[in-house]
Design a protein around this motif. Sequence first.
Motif, mmCIF file in Angstrom:
data_model
loop_
_atom_site.group_PDB
_atom_site.id
_atom_site.type_symbol
_atom_site.label_atom_id
_atom_site.label_comp_id
_atom_site.label_asym_id
_atom_site.label_seq_id
_atom_site.Cartn_x
_atom_site.Cartn_y
_atom_site.Cartn_z
ATOM 1 N N ASP A 125 0.857 -1.190 0.000
ATOM 2 C CA ASP A 125 0.000 0.000 0.000
ATOM 3 C C ASP A 125 0.894 1.242 0.000
ATOM 4 O OD1 ASP A 125 -1.665 2.145 0.619
ATOM 5 O OD2 ASP A 125 -3.020 0.877 1.783
ATOM 6 N N PRO A 126 0.861 2.060 -1.040
ATOM 7 C CA PRO A 126 1.766 3.222 -1.095
ATOM 8 C C PRO A 126 1.480 4.256 -0.015
ATOM 9 C CG PRO A 126 0.151 3.307 -2.883
ATOM 10 C CD PRO A 126 -0.017 1.970 -2.222
ATOM 11 N N ASN A 127 0.310 4.210 0.594
ATOM 12 C CA ASN A 127 -0.020 5.195 1.620
ATOM 13 C C ASN A 127 0.381 4.752 3.025
ATOM 14 O OD1 ASN A 127 -1.205 6.958 -0.234
ATOM 15 N ND2 ASN A 127 -3.095 5.745 -0.210
ATOM 16 N N VAL A 128 0.985 3.578 3.100
ATOM 17 C CA VAL A 128 1.383 3.057 4.413
ATOM 18 C C VAL A 128 2.905 2.925 4.453
ATOM 19 C CG1 VAL A 128 1.273 1.057 5.953
ATOM 20 C CG2 VAL A 128 -0.794 1.822 4.781
ATOM 21 N N THR A 129 3.494 3.384 5.540
ATOM 22 C CA THR A 129 4.937 3.214 5.748
ATOM 23 C C THR A 129 5.150 2.274 6.935
ATOM 24 O OG1 THR A 129 5.398 5.418 4.914
ATOM 25 C CG2 THR A 129 7.097 4.407 6.294
ATOM 26 N N VAL A 130 6.091 1.347 6.758
ATOM 27 C CA VAL A 130 6.419 0.414 7.837
ATOM 28 C C VAL A 130 7.785 0.789 8.384
ATOM 29 C CG1 VAL A 130 6.820 -2.012 8.414
ATOM 30 C CG2 VAL A 130 5.076 -1.408 6.731
ATOM 31 N N THR A 131 7.898 0.865 9.704
ATOM 32 C CA THR A 131 9.185 1.211 10.321
ATOM 33 C C THR A 131 9.701 0.026 11.128
ATOM 34 O OG1 THR A 131 8.122 2.098 12.292
ATOM 35 C CG2 THR A 131 8.575 3.636 10.511
ATOM 36 N N ASN A 132 11.004 -0.014 11.268
ATOM 37 C CA ASN A 132 11.640 -1.128 11.965
ATOM 38 C C ASN A 132 12.695 -0.546 12.907
ATOM 39 O OD1 ASN A 132 12.946 -3.419 12.744
ATOM 40 N ND2 ASN A 132 13.604 -4.050 10.702
ATOM 41 N N ASN A 133 12.369 -0.486 14.192
ATOM 42 C CA ASN A 133 13.300 0.069 15.179
ATOM 43 C C ASN A 133 13.601 -0.963 16.258
ATOM 44 O OD1 ASN A 133 13.658 3.053 14.595
ATOM 45 N ND2 ASN A 133 11.447 2.831 14.462
ATOM 46 N N PRO A 134 14.783 -0.890 16.839
ATOM 47 C CA PRO A 134 15.056 -1.844 17.930
ATOM 48 C C PRO A 134 14.204 -1.524 19.151
ATOM 49 C CG PRO A 134 16.853 -0.272 17.696
ATOM 50 C CD PRO A 134 15.910 -0.009 16.562
ATOM 51 N N GLU A 135 13.794 -2.569 19.824
ATOM 52 C CA GLU A 135 13.054 -2.386 21.073
ATOM 53 C C GLU A 135 14.047 -2.326 22.213
ATOM 54 O OE1 GLU A 135 10.107 -5.190 22.408
ATOM 55 O OE2 GLU A 135 8.907 -4.865 20.621
ATOM 56 N N ASN A 136 13.729 -1.555 23.229
ATOM 57 C CA ASN A 136 14.564 -1.580 24.423
ATOM 58 C C ASN A 136 14.091 -2.743 25.281
ATOM 59 O OD1 ASN A 136 16.479 -0.889 26.266
ATOM 60 N ND2 ASN A 136 15.255 0.720 27.229
ATOM 61 N N GLY A 137 14.350 -3.929 24.769
ATOM 62 C CA GLY A 137 13.897 -5.138 25.461
ATOM 63 C C GLY A 137 14.857 -6.262 25.170
ATOM 64 N N ALA B 250 12.402 -6.373 17.245
ATOM 65 C CA ALA B 250 12.235 -5.075 16.593
ATOM 66 C C ALA B 250 10.818 -4.574 16.850
ATOM 67 C CB ALA B 250 12.455 -5.223 15.100
ATOM 68 N N ALA B 251 10.720 -3.265 16.976
ATOM 69 C CA ALA B 251 9.394 -2.652 17.039
ATOM 70 C C ALA B 251 9.001 -2.341 15.592
ATOM 71 C CB ALA B 251 9.445 -1.390 17.873
ATOM 72 N N VAL B 252 8.292 -3.285 14.957
ATOM 73 C CA VAL B 252 7.834 -3.070 13.575
ATOM 74 C C VAL B 252 6.470 -2.380 13.669
ATOM 75 C CG1 VAL B 252 7.237 -4.176 11.390
ATOM 76 C CG2 VAL B 252 9.031 -5.151 12.822
ATOM 77 N N GLU B 253 6.398 -1.184 13.143
ATOM 78 C CA GLU B 253 5.168 -0.394 13.267
ATOM 79 C C GLU B 253 4.764 0.160 11.904
ATOM 80 O OE1 GLU B 253 5.185 1.874 17.356
ATOM 81 O OE2 GLU B 253 7.163 1.931 16.449
ATOM 82 N N ALA B 254 3.538 0.609 11.829
ATOM 83 C CA ALA B 254 3.043 1.119 10.542
ATOM 84 C C ALA B 254 2.211 2.381 10.758
ATOM 85 C CB ALA B 254 2.210 0.042 9.857
ATOM 86 N N TYR B 255 2.337 3.297 9.812
ATOM 87 C CA TYR B 255 1.523 4.520 9.863
ATOM 88 C C TYR B 255 1.142 4.934 8.453
ATOM 89 C CZ TYR B 255 5.833 7.050 8.572
ATOM 90 O OH TYR B 255 6.965 7.490 7.934
ATOM 91 N N ASP C 279 12.309 7.983 13.890
ATOM 92 C CA ASP C 279 12.672 6.691 14.474
ATOM 93 C C ASP C 279 13.446 6.894 15.769
ATOM 94 O OD1 ASP C 279 11.649 5.031 12.427
ATOM 95 O OD2 ASP C 279 13.341 5.588 11.159
ATOM 96 N N GLN C 280 13.245 5.983 16.694
ATOM 97 C CA GLN C 280 14.068 5.950 17.901
ATOM 98 C C GLN C 280 13.928 4.584 18.552
ATOM 99 O OE1 GLN C 280 12.427 9.053 20.457
ATOM 100 N NE2 GLN C 280 11.123 7.569 21.468
ATOM 101 N N LEU C 281 14.725 4.358 19.587
ATOM 102 C CA LEU C 281 14.635 3.110 20.329
ATOM 103 C C LEU C 281 13.186 2.905 20.789
ATOM 104 C CD1 LEU C 281 16.325 0.809 21.680
ATOM 105 C CD2 LEU C 281 16.468 2.263 23.694
ATOM 106 N N ASP C 282 12.661 1.724 20.566
ATOM 107 C CA ASP C 282 11.300 1.366 20.982
ATOM 108 C C ASP C 282 10.211 1.809 20.018
ATOM 109 O OD1 ASP C 282 11.370 -0.348 23.087
ATOM 110 O OD2 ASP C 282 11.413 1.197 24.623
ATOM 111 N N GLY C 283 10.585 2.440 18.913
ATOM 112 C CA GLY C 283 9.557 2.719 17.910
ATOM 113 C C GLY C 283 9.250 4.191 17.731
ATOM 114 N N ILE C 284 8.178 4.430 16.997
ATOM 115 C CA ILE C 284 7.913 5.808 16.534
ATOM 116 C C ILE C 284 6.826 6.513 17.346
ATOM 117 C CG2 ILE C 284 8.631 5.308 14.173
ATOM 118 C CD1 ILE C 284 5.680 4.994 13.442
ATOM 119 N N ALA C 285 6.425 5.898 18.460
ATOM 120 C CA ALA C 285 5.271 6.449 19.179
ATOM 121 C C ALA C 285 5.492 7.881 19.662
ATOM 122 C CB ALA C 285 4.922 5.551 20.359
#
Lengths: 612, 325
Positions: free
Chosen positions: A283-295, A540-545, A555-561
Amino acid sequence: MKRLFIVAIVAILVASMAPVHSQGGVTFNVGMQDEPKTMNPFQAQDVWDWNVLTYFYEGLVTYRPIDFKIVPNVALEVPEVSSDKLEYTVKLRNDATWSDGKPLTAHDYALFGNMVKEFQIGRYLSSWEFVDTVEALDDYTLHFVLSECRVTFIEGTLMSLPIPSHIWEPKLAEFRAAESPTKALQEYQPVEPGEMVSCGPLIFMEWQRGSYVKCKKNPDYFDFGRTHVYDDGTQLVHGPYYDYIVYRIYDTTDAAILGLKKGEIDYIWWAIQPGYVSDLLADPNVTVTNNPENGMRYMAFNCAREPFSDVAFRQAVATLVDRDFIQERVLQNYGEALYSVVPPGNRQWYNTEVTKWGYGKPMTDRVLEAVDILKQTGNYSWDVEPTVEEGAVVPGEGIKYKGEYIKPFVILTPPADYDPLRAMSGMLIQEWLKQIGLPVAAQPTAFGTIVQKAMGERDYDMFVLGWSLTIYPDYLRDFFHSSQIMEYGYNIPQYSNPEFDRLADDLVTCGPREEKIQAAFKLQEYLANEVPYIPLFAPAAVEAYRNDHFSGWFDQLDGIADSIMYVKPVAAPEETPAAEEEEEEGGGTCLGTLFVALAVIGGSAFYLKRRN
Amino acid sequence: MSMQKYIVKRVVQIFLTLIIIMTIMFILFRMMPGDPTAFMLDTRMTPEHKAIIRAQFGLDKPIWYQYLLYLKNFFRGNFGRSFYYARPVYDLVMEKLPATLLLWTGSYVISYSLGITLGKIIAWRRGGKLEFGSTLFGLFFYCMPIFWVGLIMLWIFSYKFGLFPLGGLKGPDVWSDPTSSIWLKALDVLHHVALPLSVLTLAFFAGSMLVMRTSMLETLREDYIMTARAKGLPEKTIRDRHAARNAMLPVVTAFAIAVAGSVGGGVLTETTFSYPGLGKLIVDATLTFDYPLAQASFLFIALMVLVANLVADILYAYLDPRIVY
C-alpha cells in the motif's frame, strides 16, 4: 402487522439518512489493541493506560526524543546529584497551568509523592522509598530530603507525575476514612472531564468503554512549540498539530491493519508481526518502520542446580546457541542478536566489547568449541564423544557430569500462540544442545506458569522469557544482585558474585555519569563471561503509519510512538484526509443501515411471497 | 404441579447449581498454575512492593479463608474487586453484559427464527433446490471456523465496500457529537452490531434448520397429519399449526444445549470484531489470572445457560399441551 413492519423499516431508513455531524478540526486516529483500564494514575499499570494518561501529566524532568538525553521539563533545570548530597531544591517554571486554569505548582508534585508513600502504591514506591520528605517551600519550589541518593532520583522521582491538588486533596479524607484506604484510592475512577484535568498537551474528552477514547488539544499547554535541536541538525518542534486524538480499539492486528489501509486510523500503536509487512508495503499510503526495542529475550539457567551451576556448562551452552541464526531465520532480520544484557539500541550504555560465545562460527566449530570448554574442566565425559566428520556433526551420547549421567532437563518456553519467536527459539536451542548429547527438551508452558515456577518456586532448569527495559540500566543490579535471591526476587538465575554485587550497588547510587557507564560496562562483562542469562535477541518494534495523513515521523529506540506529539497534517485542516474519512464514515452509517434494511426487506418479501 | 410451582422449584435448583458452579470455578482457578501479579512485573518493583500488592488483593490469605470470603461476599451481592481493573467486578460485568445480551440474544433469536422457518419449508418441499441450496449454505458456515468467517466478512463488507465499521460498538463521530439524537446513536449501535450478529447467526442457524427439517419430516408421517388432510384443512394450516408446532420440541431441546455450546463462538466473534462484551472480558480475565472477574463472568454465563434451560422447559408446555408440570 404488515403495515407496522413497513412503517418501522421506512423510519429506520429515513433516520439513517440523517447526516453525521463530525466535529470540525483535524483528528489524529490511533489504533490500540486494548483500551485503558483506568484514568486513575494511582491504579494505571499497563501500556494501554499510559498510552492515554501520559499526555495529561508532565514530569519535572523528561527524556527528550531520539537520544533520551535528560532535559528540564517543568523544572527550570536538571539538578546535579552526588552520592553525599541528600538535600535537593528544585525550582519550577511558573507559566504551566492545569486545563481548568489553575496553576501547576510544587504542591501538585509533593502531593503525588506523599500519597505514594502514605498509600503504599507498589508500582511507584521504588522511586520514592529513599525520599524521606518532599515538600513545597512555595508554589514554585520543591524541597527533597533523601535517605540516600539513588540514580532513580533523577530518572524516577523527578520524572514522576503531578496530580492536581485542588481536585485530589478534598478527596483525601474520604480515602483515609475507608476500611482500606489504598483500595479506596485505587477504586476512584475519574471519568468526567471535570475530574480529569491535564497539564499536558492533551485534554480528556470522553471514553466510550470498549470502543474509543477521545481527547482534544490543550490550548494552554506550556511546552507547545518547544524545539529540540540535535547534533546532526535535526529539529523537533513540540505539537500537537491536530485538534483531536481518537484512540480506537482493535482486538486483533488483522482488524487494525484493515483500519490503517482503509484510512480509519493513522497509526497502529503496537508492534506488528513481520508476517504482515509485505501486505502493508504493497500500500503506497502506508509506511512500515523497523526500530530496535529496548527489550531483551533471554534464556536463564537455574544456577542453584547442577550442572547449570557450573560456569563452563553455561559457557558451552552459550557457544552452541547460534543467535545470528535466530536473528536471520526466526526474526527474519526484524530484531537484533544479543550478546549483552543491555541491548545495542541503548547506545550510551551498551558494551560492544563483551565476550561473544561462538559468534560468527558454523555449528561444527561451535560443537567442537563447546566440547573443548567442557573437557577443560575435567568434569565431563561421554559414552560417545561428539565429533565432526565430513563437515557434519556426529552428536554425542551419554554425557556425564562428575561421573554421573546428566538427567534429562527442560527448557520452559512460552507457547507459540503467546510468542512464536521465543517458542521457536526454544525448539532450536533444544536441537543445538542435543548435538553434544545433552538430554534436553523444550516445553511450551503458559507465561504465568513460567513466572510462577521461575520467580516463585525456583523450580526449573532453564527457561526462555523476556524483559522490557529502562534506559538507565539499573536492572543490571535488580536481575543479578544476590540480595534479589528470594521468593519473587528478580535474581531468577540465583547468580551470586560479591564483586558483581559491589559494582552493581555503585551503579544505582548517585555519581558522575562516566563512572556509572564504566560500572555498567564492567557488569556486562561479568555477565557475558559467567552467563547466568544467555541474551538471545532484542525484538524489533515493527510499526506502521499512514504517510498521506501526517508527516514528521521519526525513528528511535522502541519505535515511533513519540512522534505523536510532533507529526503535522499533510494537507490543510479543511482538506485533510482525516476529515474526509469522518465524512466517509458518516456515509458508511447510512450505507450500512441501508444494506441491513434492504436485506430485511428482501428477506421479508421473499418469505411473504413463499408463504402466499 | 402447577406451572408456578414448577418455576419456583426450578429457580431453587438453579440457585443450588450456581453454588456448585461457583465452588468448582473457585477451585479450578486456584489450581491454575500462575500468579496474578505476574502481569504487574516491572523491573523497578521490588519483591516487597509486590508483596504489598498481593496483600492488597487478599492473595496472602489462606485458600479456605478466600473461599469463605468469596461465598460471604456473593450472598451480599458483592462479587469482589478485579485485580486487573481495580474496580468492582459487578460494575465491570454490568458494563459489558448489555452488549453481550444484544449480540448473543439477537443471534439466537434470528438464527432460530430463520432455522425453524427454513427447516419447516425445506421439509415441506423436500428434494427441491431450496433444500439443497440452504443445506449447503448452512453447513458451509456451520463448518467454517467462526473467526475466519468473521475476518472474511470484515474484509469484504468493512474494508472493500466500507459498509460497516471494523469493530467496537460506538463510533466517535456519532457518540462524541452533542447534536446526535438518541435514534442516530441507536442506529450507530445497530450499524456496529450488524456484522458480528450476522456471523453468529450464520454459524448457528444451520443447526436449528437441520434439526427442524428432520423433526418435521418425521412429524409429517404421523397419522394426525393424514387426518388433517382428510378433513380438508388448508396445506398452510397443516404445515404451520399441526406439523411445525409439534416438530419444534426437539429444536427447543437443541436450543437449550446450544446456548451452552455457543459461548465459545460468542467469545471468538467478540474478539474478531473488537466487540466490547463479556466474551472478551472472560478471555482477558483468564489470561491475567484475574480470579474475581473470571469467576463472576463465568457465573453470569452459567446463569444465562441455566435460564435458557428454564425457558426451554416452559416452552415445552406451551408447544405441547400434553406436557404438564
